[in-house]
Design a protein around this motif. Structure first.
Motif, PDB file in Angstrom:
ATOM      1  N   VAL A   9       0.837  -1.206   0.000  1.00 15.65           N
ATOM      2  CA  VAL A   9       0.000   0.000   0.000  1.00 15.65           C
ATOM      3  C   VAL A   9       0.871   1.255   0.000  1.00 15.65           C
ATOM      4  O   VAL A   9       0.575   2.228  -0.710  1.00 15.65           O
ATOM      5  CB  VAL A   9      -0.976  -0.012   1.208  1.00 15.65           C
ATOM      6  N   ALA A  10       1.960   1.236   0.767  1.00 14.94           N
ATOM      7  CA  ALA A  10       2.872   2.383   0.779  1.00 14.94           C
ATOM      8  C   ALA A  10       3.463   2.610  -0.610  1.00 14.94           C
ATOM      9  O   ALA A  10       3.577   3.758  -1.068  1.00 14.94           O
ATOM     10  CB  ALA A  10       3.985   2.165   1.806  1.00 14.94           C
ATOM     11  N   ALA A  11       3.831   1.537  -1.297  1.00 16.47           N
ATOM     12  CA  ALA A  11       4.380   1.672  -2.652  1.00 16.47           C
ATOM     13  C   ALA A  11       3.344   2.252  -3.604  1.00 16.47           C
ATOM     14  O   ALA A  11       3.649   3.152  -4.405  1.00 16.47           O
ATOM     15  CB  ALA A  11       4.875   0.317  -3.151  1.00 16.47           C
ATOM     16  N   ILE A  12       2.116   1.774  -3.521  1.00 15.80           N
ATOM     17  CA  ILE A  12       1.049   2.285  -4.388  1.00 15.80           C
ATOM     18  C   ILE A  12       0.795   3.760  -4.109  1.00 15.80           C
ATOM     19  O   ILE A  12       0.656   4.567  -5.042  1.00 15.80           O
ATOM     20  CB  ILE A  12      -0.232   1.444  -4.215  1.00 15.80           C
ATOM     21  N   VAL A  13       0.733   4.136  -2.837  1.00 19.93           N
ATOM     22  CA  VAL A  13       0.508   5.539  -2.473  1.00 19.93           C
ATOM     23  C   VAL A  13       1.636   6.414  -3.005  1.00 19.93           C
ATOM     24  O   VAL A  13       1.401   7.508  -3.540  1.00 19.93           O
ATOM     25  CB  VAL A  13       0.353   5.684  -0.940  1.00 19.93           C
ATOM     26  N   LEU A  14       2.874   5.957  -2.893  1.00 16.21           N
ATOM     27  CA  LEU A  14       4.006   6.737  -3.391  1.00 16.21           C
ATOM     28  C   LEU A  14       3.965   6.874  -4.908  1.00 16.21           C
ATOM     29  O   LEU A  14       4.294   7.942  -5.448  1.00 16.21           O
ATOM     30  CB  LEU A  14       5.318   6.129  -2.922  1.00 16.21           C
ATOM     31  N   PHE A  15       3.553   5.825  -5.625  1.00 15.82           N
ATOM     32  CA  PHE A  15       3.431   5.925  -7.082  1.00 15.82           C
ATOM     33  C   PHE A  15       2.314   6.892  -7.484  1.00 15.82           C
ATOM     34  O   PHE A  15       2.466   7.671  -8.423  1.00 15.82           O
ATOM     35  CB  PHE A  15       3.202   4.552  -7.712  1.00 15.82           C
ATOM     36  N   VAL A  16       1.189   6.829  -6.770  1.00 13.77           N
ATOM     37  CA  VAL A  16       0.082   7.755  -7.059  1.00 13.77           C
ATOM     38  C   VAL A  16       0.513   9.193  -6.782  1.00 13.77           C
ATOM     39  O   VAL A  16       0.202  10.107  -7.560  1.00 13.77           O
ATOM     40  CB  VAL A  16      -1.173   7.364  -6.238  1.00 13.77           C
ATOM     41  N   GLU A  17       1.239   9.398  -5.695  1.00 11.96           N
ATOM     42  CA  GLU A  17       1.741  10.740  -5.390  1.00 11.96           C
ATOM     43  C   GLU A  17       2.726  11.216  -6.444  1.00 11.96           C
ATOM     44  O   GLU A  17       2.738  12.404  -6.791  1.00 11.96           O
ATOM     45  CB  GLU A  17       2.416  10.751  -4.025  1.00 11.96           C
ATOM     46  N   ALA A  18       3.562  10.325  -6.940  1.00  8.50           N
ATOM     47  CA  ALA A  18       4.522  10.700  -7.979  1.00  8.50           C
ATOM     48  C   ALA A  18       3.798  11.216  -9.213  1.00  8.50           C
ATOM     49  O   ALA A  18       4.150  12.273  -9.760  1.00  8.50           O
ATOM     50  CB  ALA A  18       5.403   9.501  -8.338  1.00  8.50           C
ATOM     51  N   ILE A  19       2.769  10.511  -9.629  1.00  8.17           N
ATOM     52  CA  ILE A  19       2.003  10.939 -10.798  1.00  8.17           C
ATOM     53  C   ILE A  19       1.254  12.231 -10.495  1.00  8.17           C
ATOM     54  O   ILE A  19       1.237  13.157 -11.309  1.00  8.17           O
ATOM     55  CB  ILE A  19       1.033   9.815 -11.235  1.00  8.17           C
ATOM     56  N   GLY A  20       0.657  12.317  -9.302  1.00  7.82           N
ATOM     57  CA  GLY A  20      -0.098  13.514  -8.926  1.00  7.82           C
ATOM     58  C   GLY A  20       0.769  14.765  -8.851  1.00  7.82           C
ATOM     59  O   GLY A  20       0.384  15.828  -9.354  1.00  7.82           O
ATOM     60  N   ALA A  90      11.577  10.363   2.408  1.00  7.25           N
ATOM     61  CA  ALA A  90      10.168  10.493   2.026  1.00  7.25           C
ATOM     62  C   ALA A  90       9.293  10.723   3.253  1.00  7.25           C
ATOM     63  O   ALA A  90       8.325  11.490   3.197  1.00  7.25           O
ATOM     64  CB  ALA A  90       9.705   9.250   1.274  1.00  7.25           C
ATOM     65  N   ALA A  91       9.630  10.082   4.360  1.00  4.83           N
ATOM     66  CA  ALA A  91       8.870  10.303   5.596  1.00  4.83           C
ATOM     67  C   ALA A  91       9.030  11.744   6.069  1.00  4.83           C
ATOM     68  O   ALA A  91       8.051  12.384   6.483  1.00  4.83           O
ATOM     69  CB  ALA A  91       9.332   9.327   6.675  1.00  4.83           C
ATOM     70  N   VAL A 115      -1.392   9.798   6.758  1.00  3.72           N
ATOM     71  CA  VAL A 115      -1.573   8.371   6.465  1.00  3.72           C
ATOM     72  C   VAL A 115      -0.386   7.862   5.649  1.00  3.72           C
ATOM     73  O   VAL A 115       0.159   6.788   5.923  1.00  3.72           O
ATOM     74  CB  VAL A 115      -2.913   8.126   5.731  1.00  3.72           C
ATOM     75  N   ALA A 116       0.026   8.652   4.653  1.00  2.41           N
ATOM     76  CA  ALA A 116       1.194   8.263   3.854  1.00  2.41           C
ATOM     77  C   ALA A 116       2.442   8.203   4.734  1.00  2.41           C
ATOM     78  O   ALA A 116       3.253   7.276   4.602  1.00  2.41           O
ATOM     79  CB  ALA A 116       1.394   9.249   2.706  1.00  2.41           C
ATOM     80  N   LEU A 117       2.604   9.164   5.625  1.00  4.40           N
ATOM     81  CA  LEU A 117       3.734   9.156   6.555  1.00  4.40           C
ATOM     82  C   LEU A 117       3.700   7.908   7.432  1.00  4.40           C
ATOM     83  O   LEU A 117       4.725   7.242   7.623  1.00  4.40           O
ATOM     84  CB  LEU A 117       3.712  10.415   7.424  1.00  4.40           C
TER      85      LEU A 117
END
Length: 177
Positions: A9-20, A90-91, A115-117
């Motif tokens: 989930v952390a990896a997915i969130v980081l990828f979504v943030e990268a695109i965003g 990243a944290a 939540v991402a943190l």
């Protein structure tokens, strides 16, 4: 175990943030370019290009952090030195962004950043590299029984289950000089 799904989930969130982040900065660059205005004498073309390049660099940084979290999830073990540095940075970035977004965007963005943190920190702590004595199996040289089933514990450890070495002696008395 909940460790690997949280890393996923952390990896997915980081990828979504990268695109965003990349898309948001690209959009801001297009807006600045179309307005054709200057801010304190700065060239609008330079601001547009800077926003686009900054968004791409920041997006690639988050994508690299996502790759580090993805490797943790796939391998099921702690990240290496570079991955650990990326996830720690990243944290820190998420903590700072959370502090800024609460005032600029609102509590919803703050909650997302926290939540991402939390996901990143959990990924770092759940796959801790330092396996201490608590992780050692009983009877494997950490005192107690020796390989023959006795309780020797070493040459000088006697029958107390010691780890060998010399017995503990009292410190010398202070001199009156």
């Amino acid at each position: 175990m909940v460790r690997r799904p949280v890393a996923w989930v952390a990896a997915i969130v980081l990828f979504v943030e990268a695109i965003g982040i990349a898309l948001l900065n690209w959009f801001l660059g297009v807006v600045v370019d179309r307005q054709d205005m200057s801010l304190a004498g700065l060239d609008s073309d330079m601001m547009s290009v800077s926003s686009k390049v900054g968004g791409l660099v920041f997006g690639l940084y988050f994508a690299l952090c996502g790759v580090a979290a993805l490797l943790v999830a796939v391998r099921g073990r702690a990240p290496g030195l570079l991955g650990r540095i990326l996830l720690i940075s990243a944290a820190v970035v998420h903590g700072l962004l959370g502090a800024f977004t609460v005032g600029l965007v609102g509590w919803g963005a703050f909650a997302f950043m926290m939540v991402a943190l939390g996901l990143i920190v959990f990924t770092l702590l759940a796959f801790d590299r330092g396996a201490g004595p608590a992780d050692a199996a009983p009877g494997d040289g950490a005192g107690g029984k020796d390989g023959n089933g006795g309780t020797n514990g070493g040459t000088n450890g006697g029958t107390n289950g010691g780890t060998g070495g010399s017995p503990v002696t009292a410190p010398p008395a202070p001199s009156a000089s």
